[in-house]
Write an enzyme that holds these catalytic residues in place. Structure first.
Site, short mmCIF file in Angstrom:
data_model
loop_
_atom_site.label_atom_id
_atom_site.label_comp_id
_atom_site.label_asym_id
_atom_site.label_seq_id
_atom_site.Cartn_x
_atom_site.Cartn_y
_atom_site.Cartn_z
N GLY A 124 7.07 -13.49 0.50
CA GLY A 124 5.99 -13.21 -0.46
C GLY A 124 5.67 -11.93 -0.72
CG HIS B 67 -15.75 6.39 -16.22
ND1 HIS B 67 -15.84 5.45 -15.59
CD2 HIS B 67 -14.37 6.13 -16.69
CE1 HIS B 67 -15.11 4.61 -15.51
NE2 HIS B 67 -14.13 4.76 -16.61
N GLY C 13 9.08 -14.40 5.98
CA GLY C 13 8.36 -14.79 4.60
C GLY C 13 9.00 -13.73 3.59
CD GLU D 186 -5.78 3.06 -6.78
OE1 GLU D 186 -4.44 3.17 -6.45
OE2 GLU D 186 -6.00 2.83 -7.90
CB ALA D 187 -2.34 7.67 -3.80
CG MET E 168 1.49 -9.57 3.75
SD MET E 168 0.30 -8.06 3.40
CE MET E 168 -1.21 -8.82 3.23
CB SER F 8 -9.69 2.05 -7.16
OG SER F 8 -9.14 3.18 -8.15
CB CYS G 35 -2.32 -4.52 -12.85
SG CYS G 35 -2.56 -3.67 -11.47
CG ASN G 36 -6.39 -3.73 -10.83
OD1 ASN G 36 -6.28 -4.94 -10.89
ND2 ASN G 36 -6.08 -2.93 -9.71
NE ARG G 37 -8.95 2.08 -13.93
CZ ARG G 37 -10.03 2.14 -13.63
NH1 ARG G 37 -11.29 2.24 -14.46
NH2 ARG G 37 -10.69 1.79 -12.17
#
Length: 452
Positions: A195, A103, A193, A118-119, A197, A113, A50-52
């Site tokens: 959501g 890299h 809640g 983060e694992a 979180m 990250s 989702c991030n790369r």
């Protein structure tokens, strides 16, 4: 052979562009096959999260390899506009050689990250590599590169504190509650809640083996959806007071603009359960729990500011651990470089092994002719002894040659070995050079670190 990587991530490109170019991880294998064939590469791995989105490859010519992957990358994405495609290279990065190797090592260690250390990325890289293996798009060079990277990612997390200190508010909230209550396995938990979180908090609670969780939200449907996912209870917000009477700890993360829990409510709750303390962990902005609640006997409250302060302190601790991880990375980059240089000697090593093997076989034939009375078992013992002696003989020169890899003396050493034993490396290299390279390089690495 050289390493190549071309990609973009959340730090280098707008999320909207990354989103349009994203490839579902289930398609990694097909994409790797397409990349390898289209760009005429020796090997390819596609890493999509989702991030790369990154394309890893090996190529005989690194410059041509980078350009080929550039061209392939910019052809991706059916929904990006012509303007976005024209600007794509502004957001992309490309590395070759040591920079590409480094890299990947930084990625698997979590240094690239958004949350340092983060694992999850370690498992994502492993999944991408396995997909490429299944698709038959790897070669020996890439295999060693990725296997060493995955080993390094695990080593960094075991030998340093890079993953020790939590920086996620949800995880810190749960860890704080665990420390305060001495565990949550036997506690009743209320989550206010439904959501993102709240869901993250629930995941961390599940990891701590919590058994009873109640979820309450203004929308009962949303509460039920979240609770059902983990087999827990959902309650309407109208049942908040009875839920509070049962709870030992409350995690709150609603979008309410006023206090969900005020002093009067908690006073009534505590009168109904005078012998049991109650812990509130308020993750909401604005706050869900009235600060005046903390004045009540038996009640503890942690709010978002305290959680963020802990996250900031942990980020500083992770930053200190990052230095230790970078030292591990530089050591591994240098070690990989030596192994890569040793591939140049593969034909010489293969010829040297073949030369020793031929001598062994010739001497065994003569010996067996002279000792015709040997049994099959005795012959086997003689062969084992001869093989052991031969292996010992070739081991030291090969180790010395590998130790010289990348140094100015390396070619002279290889030439000397070739001349001393009248080797024909070109002939042996064509026949089993790849196998010799594996024995001389990856085999030594595995021997030093343990099998990977």
């Amino acid at each position: 052979m050289d390493s190549v990587v071309v990609g973009l991530n959340i730090k280098s490109a707008p999320f909207e562009l990354l989103e349009k170019l994203s490839i579902h991880h289930s398609l990694n294998a097909l994409c790797a096959q397409d990349l390898k064939a289209t760009a005429d590469l020796s090997a390819a791995v596609v890493l999509s999260t989702c991030n790369r989105l990154e394309f890893y490859a090996t190529a005989e010519d690194s410059e041509r390899g980078v350009e080929a992957v550039w061209d392939y990358f910019t052809s991706q994405g059916t929904t990006i506009t012509a303007r976005e495609r024209a600007q794509l290279r502004e957001h992309m990065y490309a590395y070759a050689g040591d920079m590409a190797v480094r890299h990947l090592f930084e990625v698997v260690c979590g240094l690239d990250s958004l949350i340092v250390g983060e694992a999850e990325i370690l498992g994502q890289v492993s999944r991408a590599y396995k997909a490429a293996c299944r698709a038959n798009t790897t070669d020996k060079f890439l295999n060693v590169w990725f296997q060493r990277a995955l080993h390094l990612g695990k080593k960094a997390r075991h030998e340093t504190d890079i993953n020790r200190y939590s920086v996620s508010v949800g995880r810190i909230a749960v860890e704080l509650a665990v420390a305060e209550l001495g565990g949550v396995q036997d506690k009743r938990v209320l989550i206010l809640g439904a959501g993102e979180m709240s869901e993250l908090t629930m995941k961390y609670l599940v990891a701590h083996n919590v058994s009873v969780v109640m979820v309450s939200n203004r929308s009962l449907d949303k509460a039920s959806l979240l609770a059902d996912r983990y087999g827990f209870e959902a309650h309407p917000i109208a049942n908040l007071e009875p839920c509070l009477q049962k709870a030992d700890v409350v995690f709150s993360a609603t979008a309410a603009q006023t206090y969900m829990i005020d002093r009067a409510l908690v006073e009534r709750v505590m009168r109904a359960r005078p012998a049991r303390p109650l812990l509130f962990v308020d993750m909401a902005v604005p706050r869900d729990v009235d600060p005046a609640v903390e004045e009540l006997a038996g009640v503890s409250v942690y709010n978002i500011n305290e959680l963020r302060d802990e996250a900031d302190r942990n980020r500083l601790k992770r930053a200190a651990a990052e230095k230790a991880v970078r030292q591990l990375i530089e050591t591994e980059v240098a070690d990989f470089r030596r192994w890569a240089h040793s591939l140049e000697f593969a034909p010489v090593i293969a010829a040297f092994r073949q030369h020793a093997e031929q001598i062994k076989q010739a001497r065994l034939e003569v010996a067996f002719e002279r000792m015709s009375g040997l049994t099959a078992s005795q012959k086997k013992q003689v062969r084992v002894l001869a093989t052991t002696i031969t292996d010992e003989f070739v081991h030291e020169p090969i180790e010395s040659l590998n130790a010289q890899a990348g140094s100015p003396k390396s070619k002279d050493y290889a030439r000397m070995l070739q001349e001393l034993f009248a080797l024909e490396p070109a002939l042996a290299g064509r026949r089993d050079g790849a196998e010799a390279a594996g024995d001389a390089g990856a085999g030594n690495a595995a021997g030093k670190r343990g099998a990977r």
